[in-house]
Design an enzyme around this catalytic site. Structure first.
Site, PDB file in Angstrom:
ATOM      1  N   GLU A 129      -3.689  27.795  22.267  1.00 20.04           N
ATOM      2  CA  GLU A 129      -3.540  27.918  23.720  1.00 20.04           C
ATOM      3  C   GLU A 129      -4.871  28.362  24.312  1.00 20.04           C
ATOM      4  O   GLU A 129      -5.473  29.331  23.861  1.00 20.04           O
ATOM      5  CB  GLU A 129      -2.442  28.935  24.060  1.00 20.04           C
ATOM      6  N   ARG A 175      12.999  17.608  29.949  1.00 18.57           N
ATOM      7  CA  ARG A 175      11.876  17.956  29.073  1.00 18.57           C
ATOM      8  C   ARG A 175      12.332  18.782  27.888  1.00 18.57           C
ATOM      9  O   ARG A 175      12.018  18.484  26.728  1.00 18.57           O
ATOM     10  CB  ARG A 175      10.839  18.723  29.898  1.00 18.57           C
ATOM     11  N   GLU A 185      -4.656  14.653  34.197  1.00 25.36           N
ATOM     12  CA  GLU A 185      -5.057  15.864  33.474  1.00 25.36           C
ATOM     13  C   GLU A 185      -5.908  15.550  32.258  1.00 25.36           C
ATOM     14  O   GLU A 185      -6.671  16.384  31.796  1.00 25.36           O
ATOM     15  CB  GLU A 185      -3.864  16.710  33.006  1.00 25.36           C
ATOM     16  N   GLU A 194     -10.757  21.686  21.059  1.00 22.06           N
ATOM     17  CA  GLU A 194     -12.011  21.091  20.584  1.00 22.06           C
ATOM     18  C   GLU A 194     -12.871  22.080  19.801  1.00 22.06           C
ATOM     19  O   GLU A 194     -13.703  21.673  18.984  1.00 22.06           O
ATOM     20  CB  GLU A 194     -12.802  20.553  21.772  1.00 22.06           C
ATOM     21  N   GLY A 250      -1.745  23.273  22.930  1.00 23.70           N
ATOM     22  CA  GLY A 250      -1.383  23.743  24.265  1.00 23.70           C
ATOM     23  C   GLY A 250      -0.017  24.388  24.249  1.00 23.70           C
ATOM     24  O   GLY A 250       0.881  23.989  24.987  1.00 23.70           O
ATOM     25  N   GLU A 281       3.129  19.023  24.377  1.00 22.44           N
ATOM     26  CA  GLU A 281       3.635  18.483  25.643  1.00 22.44           C
ATOM     27  C   GLU A 281       2.413  18.329  26.529  1.00 22.44           C
ATOM     28  O   GLU A 281       2.048  19.234  27.266  1.00 22.44           O
ATOM     29  CB  GLU A 281       4.689  19.429  26.242  1.00 22.44           C
TER      30      GLU A 281
END
Length: 371
Positions: free
Chosen positions: A88, A42, A140, A117, A66, A131
């Site tokens: 975040e 990753r 998710e 949002e 995120g 990610e």
């Protein structure tokens, strides 16, 4: 974006606020972030994608959806970004601010705590990096937030990091198929003993609950997909791509349900088809009008040397099927969001074995849950 063990018990429907709290609370802990940050596949993929394509970041405005610990935002700043908005939804934002300040890029990065949002940015962005991938890519449903960010804030000539994604399914062998049947039998044996003892000791017959208890345990042991880091030799045939996603154009409707028809050719003689495994890869290619100088791939396929925290999702068959080299398994596949929780997935395989002799076996349908 996914790690750790899962609660595979039966879930009741949850409202939006409860779902939000349950989903994001895990990501507020450093131990969870550490596991993702320790995933070399990753980390190397994102690091190389950013630093081998500096033209996408130098003097650009970047949105990190995120951000978690903030490491992707830090890399973007180090690669020359003029401004980075790091969004975040959890209190991990406080740790991200500390880390960003400690790495002397707090004049470039603005950490914003809130859901994507609801966030309002002061300007459009040149790059969205995130990610967002869960188990088997779409568990998710975090990609929904990335699509929302893209539609609201990405410039017409902007790029997505990653830019493309693919979902794969392959035929596998595994001893866990038999073990799960044994586990179910053990759970039911224990239940029957419990029923007998309860009636003998307390005069209450609990047997009316045997059927729902069996259904709960059947779902848990036989119908819930399993996380695994498979060895490549457990894959007994060529895998198939079941879904390709262009992150620049994908819509939520497009990813809400995945439907595919495909065939898997067995390439190992006298073995057992224990089930199917699902995994994904994502690519950093830029866009047609603004391509990457160096394309990078992040691959979560079974690997002896490069496992990932995503691993693979195993869908085990009960019982396994005897197969031989040259056999074909034709499959109708569907995956949709759970009605109880849109972040979880309901999966269905209808599979039929075809042998080179022309013999066809009756189709079988198996349902699974990615929890």
């Amino acid at each position: 974006m996914e790690t750790g063990n899962r609660d595979t018990g039966v879930r009741a429907p949850v409202d939006k606020d409860v779902d939000f709290a349950n989903y994001f609370c895990t990501y507020a802990f450093l131990y969870h972030q550490k596991e993702m940050l320790s995933d070399r596949v990753r980390m190397d993929a994102y690091f190389n994608a950013v630093f081998k394509n500096p033209h996408h970041f130098r003097n650009k405005v970047v949105l990190d959806v995120g951000t978690g610990s903030g490491i992707l935002a830090i890399w973007c700043a180090q690669a020359g970004a003029r401004r980075v908005y790091a969004v975040e939804a959890t209190k991990m934002s406080e740790h991200a601010r500390e880390l960003i300040k400690a790495n002397n890029v707090d004049d470039i990065i603005e950490v914003i705590e809130g859901s994507m949002e609801d966030v309002a940015l002061p300007e459009k962005v040149d790059v969205i990096i995130s990610e967002w991938m869960g188990y088997f890519l779409l568990r998710e449903s975090m990609f929904d937030s990335v699509i929302c960010a893209r539609d609201r804030w990405l410039k017409p000539d902007g790029v997505m990091y990653p830019s493309h994604a693919r979902m794969w399914i392959g035929p596998i062998r595994s001893g866990l198929s038999e073990q799960k049947l044994i586990d179910l039998e053990s759970a039911m044996s224990d239940w029957h003993y419990f029923v007998d003892e309860t009636e003998r000791q307390y005069g209450v017959n609990m047997s009316v609950l045997t059927k729902p208890f069996h259904e709960e345990n059947e779902k848990y042991y036989l119908k819930t997909s399993l996380w695994s880091n498979l060895h490549p030799n457990q894959v007994i045939g060529a895998p198939a791509i079941i879904k390709e996603i262009d992150c620049l154009t994908a819509t939520i409707d497009e990813i809400r349900e995945v439907i595919a028809k495909f065939s898997l050719r067995i390439n190992l003689d006298r073995t057992r088809l224990s089930g199917f495994a699902g995994w994904f890869d994502v690519h950093f290619r830029g866009s047609d009008q603004n391509p990457a100088a160096t394309q990078v791939e992040l691959n979560t396929a079974p690997s002896e040397d490069n496992p990932t925290h995503w691993g693979q999702q195993m869908f085990l068959l009960h019982p396994p099927i005897r197969v031989n080299d040259g056999d074909d398994v034709s499959i109708s596949f569907s995956m949709s969001r759970s009605k109880q929780n849109h972040r979880l997935m309901d999966v269905e395989f209808t599979y039929e074995l075809h042998q080179p002799s022309g013999k066809r076996h009756p189709p079988i349908t198996s349902k699974f849950y990615i929890e």
